[in-house]
Design a protein around this motif. Structure first.
Motif: not given
Length: 407
Positions: A92-93, A95-103, A216-219, A227-233
């Protein structure tokens, strides 16, 4: 797969528990209480559509936590879900600005995965398939409640069954409201709610991608919303686009090809641009919290008790925590041969869940408010916080375990 109680059989049926609402939370509650030996009737207006592997993926999906998986396993439904459709996510990741991310990653807590993305209907169907195993569990569907009435030893409900003119009556010691955000049970009991409608709406978009199945799901946060992505099969994913309600309404009117152009403009570079839009839908964002979760011979669970900003996908997981807590309270009372339907017992259930739900709702609101502006000093401050939060530490592991329902 499911069965109905005939009109003659249920016309004056007396049960321990009547559950109104056969969605994921209501269905899990029905099985859990039936396992305790209680006579249970589940009333639902709509039967879910049967599953076929060839069907397109539903828009409504949930990120099921490890704790929720345990509940579903206890109810006998997890194996059936696995035989239909699901996908594990390990990371699960955000972030807002590129390079500032929580994983966050399952490896950080020695787990095989953080949870699974599953279609809501698949979860509901898997639970419904377990009903026939319990002779003390009756499903009445389709049916609607036309009248509630308090009686000396509980609550009486009048039903309209199968759309017929004839009516059936149920009597129970405990009425469970698992009937959603606009709960009929809650309204009849006169239980108030606090909350508000957010200025935003969310759009769900199922896409087919060239990328192999993701884990990996990210936001990404933006001032307009995440803006988010959830993996699907398989080679599929669910995109979630939060924005101003008017903007979402505009997007829903677009063709699939035009919507793809707008997605390419709004979503981060991380999104594989080789995709096609398959389906889309939208819903408004609201927050609601019942003033209390119980009354005489009556209790609320899931969305009937609380609706949360879907920012972290915790809605159904909170509902399943409600189910676990209610079952534990009733089980303890039954074991002690104490009344399991009275206010004293139901107050114990509320004590287990109210503050936890309130904390999660408030936390999501803080995230929502914190990222809903483009003020530069605040932007640097919150992005620095995301960077610090990415450092592997005992606190980070504790937060992750709490989110997964492991603490």
């Amino acid at each position: 797969m499911s069965f109905r109680v005939s009109e003659n059989e249920n016309r004056n049926l007396t049960q321990d528990v009547v559950i109104l609402g056969g969605g994921m939370v209501g269905a899990a509650t029905a099985i859990g209480l039936a396992k305790l030996g209680l006579d249970v009737v589940l009333v639902e207006a709509y039967e879910p559509k049967a599953f076929s592997p060839e069907q397109p993926l539903d828009l409504r999906v949930s990120a099921i936590s490890v704790a929720s998986e345990k509940l579903l396993a206890d109810m006998g439904a997890l194996e059936t879900i696995q035989s239909m459709r699901q996908v594990a996510y390990k990371g699960l990741e955000t972030w807002e600005m590129e390079g500032f991310i929580t994983r966050f990653h399952s490896d950080q807590i020695g787990a095989s995965h953080l949870g699974h993305i599953v279609e809501n209907r698949v979860i509901q169907l898997a639970l419904w398939q377990e009903f026939a195993k319990y002779p003390n569990l009756h499903l009445i569907c389709p049916a609607k409640v036309t009248q509630f009435e308090r009686i000396d030893d509980g609550i009486s409900l009048t039903l309209c069954v199968d759309g017929a003119d004839s009516q059936a009556r149920l009597r129970c010691r405990l009425l469970v409201g698992a009937d959603g955000a606009n709960s009929q049970v809650r309204q009849w009991a006169g239980i108030g709610v606090t909350g508000w409608d957010y200025a935003q709406a969310a759009m769900l978009i199922n896409i087919a991608t060239q990328t192999p199945q993701q884990d990996v799901t990210w936001q990404q946060f933006t001032p307009k919303g995440p803006r988010s992505l959830l993996p699907l099969p398989g080679k599929h994913a669910s995109l979630v686009w939060y924005d101003d309600a008017n903007r979402i309404a505009q997007l829903t009117s677009l063709s699939h090809s035009a919507l793809k152009e707008q997605i390419n403009k709004a979503f981060p570079k991380r999104l594989d641009r080789e995709f096609s839009v398959l389906s889309q839908g939208s819903f408004k964002l609201t927050r609601r919290h019942a003033d209390r979760y119980f009354d005489d011979n009556l209790v609320l669970l899931g969305d009937a008790a609380h609706t949360i900003n879907p920012l972290a996908g915790q809605g159904v997981n909170l509902g399943f925590k409600d189910v676990t807590a209610l079952i534990a309270c009733l089980s303890d009372a039954i074991e002690k041969q104490a009344p399991w339907w009275n206010k004293a017992l139901l107050a114990q259930y509320q004590a287990k869940r109210y503050r936890d739900n309130q904390l999660m709702m408030t936390t999501m609101d803080l995230f929502y408010a914190s990222f809903s502006n483009d003020i530069l000093p605040l932007k640097w401050l919150r992005n620095s916080a995301l960077k610090v939060a990415d450092i592997d530490s005992p606190i980070k592991k504790k937060v992750l375990k709490y989110a997964l329902g492991l603490e």
